[in-house]
Design an enzyme around this catalytic site. Structure first.
Site, PDB file in Angstrom:
ATOM      1  N   GLU A  86       0.802  -1.224   0.000  1.00 58.00           N
ATOM      2  CA  GLU A  86       0.000   0.000   0.000  1.00 58.00           C
ATOM      3  C   GLU A  86       0.834   1.274   0.000  1.00 58.00           C
ATOM      4  OE1 GLU A  86      -2.656  -0.325   3.398  1.00 58.00           O
ATOM      5  OE2 GLU A  86      -3.828  -1.915   2.446  1.00 58.00           O
ATOM      6  N   ARG A 138       2.186   1.923   4.706  1.00 60.27           N
ATOM      7  CA  ARG A 138       1.921   2.888   3.636  1.00 60.27           C
ATOM      8  C   ARG A 138       3.087   3.828   3.320  1.00 60.27           C
ATOM      9  NH1 ARG A 138      -2.860   1.562   5.729  1.00 60.27           N
ATOM     10  NH2 ARG A 138      -2.784   3.121   7.378  1.00 60.27           N
ATOM     11  N   ALA A 199      -8.331   0.190  16.696  1.00 57.09           N
ATOM     12  CA  ALA A 199      -9.674   0.417  17.238  1.00 57.09           C
ATOM     13  C   ALA A 199     -10.566  -0.811  17.047  1.00 57.09           C
ATOM     14  CB  ALA A 199     -10.320   1.640  16.590  1.00 57.09           C
ATOM     15  N   ASP A 321     -18.284   1.913  11.824  1.00 57.99           N
ATOM     16  CA  ASP A 321     -16.876   1.915  11.392  1.00 57.99           C
ATOM     17  C   ASP A 321     -16.643   3.013  10.353  1.00 57.99           C
ATOM     18  OD1 ASP A 321     -14.208   1.269  11.207  1.00 57.99           O
ATOM     19  OD2 ASP A 321     -14.505  -0.483   9.930  1.00 57.99           O
ATOM     20  N   LYS A 348     -15.101   7.571   5.028  1.00 57.71           N
ATOM     21  CA  LYS A 348     -15.854   6.341   4.793  1.00 57.71           C
ATOM     22  C   LYS A 348     -17.361   6.563   4.731  1.00 57.71           C
ATOM     23  CE  LYS A 348     -13.081   2.593   6.802  1.00 57.71           C
ATOM     24  NZ  LYS A 348     -13.181   1.542   7.856  1.00 57.71           N
ATOM     25  N   HIS A 626      -8.363 -15.458   6.120  1.00 59.66           N
ATOM     26  CA  HIS A 626      -8.531 -16.516   5.124  1.00 59.66           C
ATOM     27  C   HIS A 626      -9.804 -16.391   4.299  1.00 59.66           C
ATOM     28  CE1 HIS A 626      -4.947 -18.782   6.168  1.00 59.66           C
ATOM     29  NE2 HIS A 626      -5.225 -18.577   7.438  1.00 59.66           N
TER      30      HIS A 626
HETATM   31 CA    CA Z   1     -12.101   0.523  11.410  1.00 58.61          CA
END
Ligand code: CA
Length: 696
Positions: A86, A138, A199, A321, A348, A626
């Site tokens: 990333e 990152r 978090a 979230d 988000k 997975h």
């Molecule tokens: Ca989160």
């Protein structure tokens, strides 16, 4: 903890190259002044977002809309990883610095890809279970001859840019708690700024400033209040505590600053994006409600002290979230006849925000994606009008955006002459449901960072996500609407670069790296990288040649929702790719291949009840790496486990036999009978695969 000299000849070259230009340029010359003028330093990419305003706009125009069709691969460097990449590479005077999985740092010759040095901070592979979300990094920061990198296990490391030797290292977190670092450090006023994540696992967020030369802590600012009986660190924490209920500190509270940290040297303010709550659901985190400041907020801090100056909360009392850790971009925009210093974010929660960055005053917001959690935004306060149907109870509710967000960490880019912000959008939805009301994180073993009893119910809370759609948008921030959009055949696409050549570059999870015309989104060039792309490209000059570099190879939460069934997107095969006009290098793509063949050994004896128990246990402890229903992205697809894996299943799952490879032991959480139940579930999934091979 040592640097590894991969190629002695390459190192010799590096020393010569750096000594040769030390008097005027080189990493050693990157002081505060040079960073302040990074925009005029068109040959180099000195900082995470290229400049302090993080606009990721390069004034280079040797590659432009009329010749980009001649762009070709110059070199590729395999990084020997199967996990997601990333990072934003930094480039100074022909040397490229980047990071791979497990926080490994690389210095390379930008013209050839020759590895000059590698620094492996030796993150304990067996602790992978403690870290959200996968073992990614990152990128680094550069300052006065030093490379700074955060490590997954919470250290900040200063490395000599020339030799790759460690200069100093500090532990930035309490190692008994599940903190992690995946974000890039930033340089501000002679200090290194670093946040952390966790978090999802139950921690309290903060950002720290360290003296760049000595590594001494200068200040640390928490994003949410802790236990009031211990006293508040600041007035901002005291004010925030009134917006929390119950014993929130016992679950950590969250609000981690795991990505966006931006500095405005003129205003001497540091802007930090903060994350979601721990746990996600406010009814569990702060029974009785409240905004839970400063979760999901943009906070502005004085650079010299870390003192909070203003805050703006994008998602009050977050339940979904919906972090505000997404990239922050600074710009000057003409808004209703007035020139304003703004900060912009597409977090988000699906609204694009513009704030006045001097005062934190809300200017405007508008949705850039499908949204069901709110019906709009109050045009005066900027507060969302929440939809009452978006609160998950014991029964699942379908909510958009999904917890991966309408836009996540993938960097945005800005073309200042066109006034457009380019960023990837995900239109996703997921079913959310809340764990048992009596469930509390960390109540029995609060000092153990590895407590997956916290993680498990949280992850189980968002399965069965319907397939979404993804796109690249060119957003007009003043009009708060898309000027153009390019719909992608996949949900997830990567970070963006804009250049003065009227170009926008972006990669996608199906492996295509594409150049678009910045004015209208017309596709002008594409390259098949053969594996998913999430990282943003950078561009720079070495000599007279304009190069573009990006990391390719996906994993982590993207692998989770993207099983390798789409076109050409092989998991793993992480690489650095570099392009220039006329490049003729070929990329040899290894054929896609699973690591074994499905083995149904012993499944005949398993009862339906055992398989069902295994399914629940799998969804609690295994799916985050997975894959949903044991269909994996970047990590091994367990349905293809060999007879040998099944023979040693207990030793692997409970005994940690593969801990050095990143498969943690679950011996402290699962009984032998539970491990066996997971095994029969996996065998049952393998049996289904054999019965219907087209399912892969
Ligand atoms: Ca989160």
């Amino acid at each position: 903890m040592r640097s590894e000299r991969v190629h002695p000849l390459a190192l010799g070259y590096a020393v010569l190259a750096l000594v040769g230009c030390e008097t005027r340029t080189g990493t050693s010359a990157i002081g505060g002044e040079r960073l302040l003028h990074a925009n005029g330093d068109t040959a180099n990419w000195l900082m995470y977002g290229r400049t302090y305003d993080e606009q990721r706009f390069s004034p280079l125009r040797k590659v432009h809309e009329d010749n980009v069709g001649h762009l070709g691969l110059v070199w590729s460097r395999e990084l020997g990883t199967t996990r997601g990449l990333e990072a934003t590479p930094l480039v100074v005077d022909g040397v490229l610095y980047t990071t791979g999985s497990w926080s490994v740092v690389y210095a390379m010759d930008a013209r050839t890809g020759e590895v000059l040095w590698t620094y492996d901070p030796q993150v304990p592979r067996g602790r992978a279970r403690t870290y959200c979300c996968d073992v990614v990094n990152r990128g680094v920061a550069l300052y006065k001859g030093t490379v700074y990198a955060g490590t997954l296990d919470g250290r900040l490391v200063a490395i000599d840019a020339r030799s790759g030797d460690r200069i100093w290292e500090v532990l930035t977190v309490d190692p008994s708690k599940p903190y992690s670092i995946t974000g890039a450090p930033r340089i501000a006023d002679g200090m290194v700024l670093i946040g952390n994540g966790g978090a999802e696992m139950g921690v309290r967020g903060y950002v720290s400033a360290y003296d760049a030369t000595r590594g001494a802590l200068v200040w640390r600012t928490y994003t949410i209040p802790g236990d009031p009986s211990l006293g508040f660190e600041s007035e901002a924490m005291r004010i925030a505590s009134a917006t929390w209920k119950g014993r929130w500190w016992e679950g950590g509270g969250g609000g981690t600053a795991w990505d966006a940290i931006v500095y405005d040297p003129e205003l001497r303010l540091v802007y930090v994006g903060t994350g979601n709550g721990s746990p996600w659901f406010r009814a569990l985190r702060s029974p009785g409600g409240g905004d839970n400041l400063y979760l999901s907020s943009i906070i502005a801090l004085r650079v010299e002290s870390g003192e909070q100056v203003w805050h703006f909360q994008t998602t009050p009392g977050d339940n979904w979230d919906y972090t505000a850790t997404q990239p922050l971009m600074l710009a000057e925009l003409e808004i209703t006849g007035r020139r304003r210093k703004v900060i912009m974010q597409a977090p988000k929660n699906g609204f694009f925000y513009i704030l006045d960055r001097e005062t934190g005053e809300f200017i405007s917001a508008n949705p850039f994606a499908s949204i069901t959690w709110a019906t709009g935004i109050d045009s005066v306060t900027g507060r969302p009008v929440e939809s009452p149907t978006a609160y998950a109870g014991m029964n699942p509710v379908l909510v958009s955006p999904d917890p991966s967000g309408a836009h996540s960490w993938h960097p945005m880019a800005f073309n200042p002459s066109l006034g457009l912000v380019y960023f990837p959008v995900r239109d996703g939805a997921s079913f959310l449901y809340r764990p048992n009301a009596d469930w509390r994180p960390h109540t029995t073993r609060r000092n153990e960072g590895n407590d997956a009893r916290y993680n498990g119910p949280l992850l189980r809370a968002w399965q069965a996500a319907p397939t979404g759609t993804g796109r690249l948008v060119a957003w007009d921030p003043i009009r708060q609407e898309a000027r153009w959009r390019v719909d992608h055949p996949v949900l997830n696409s990567g970070g963006v670069l804009a250049t003065a050549g009227n170009l926008v570059f972006q990669g996608r999870s199906d492996g295509l790296f594409v150049a678009y015309r910045a004015t209208d989104g017309e596709k002008l060039w594409e390259f098949d990288a053969g594996t998913g792309i999430m990282a943003p490209p950078v561009t720079y000059l070495v000599g007279d040649v304009q190069y573009l570099t990006l990391m390719v190879g996906w994993g982590g939460d993207m692998g989770l929702v993207n099983p390798p069934t789409s076109r050409g997107a092989r998991p793993g095969f992480g690489r650095v790719l570099t392009f220039a006009l006329g490049g003729t290098a070929r990329l040899t793509l290894p054929p896609f291949r699973h690591h074994g063949s499905p083995d149904t050994l012993g499944s005949a004896s398993a009862s339906e009840a055992a398989i069902a128990e295994g399914r629940v246990l799998y969804a609690t402890f295994c799916f985050s790496c997975h894959g949903v229903d044991a269909v994996a992205g970047a990590l091994p697809d367990l349905r293809y486990s060999t007879a040998e894996v099944h023979r040693y299943f207990e030793a692997i799952v409970l005994g940690g036999a593969r801990a050095p490879l990143g498969m943690p032991s679950f011996g402290d959480l699962l009984s032998t009978a539970q491990a066996r139940a997971i095994q029969v579930y996996i065998l049952d999934r393998a049996r289904e695969l054999t019965a219907a091979p087209s399912n892969r």
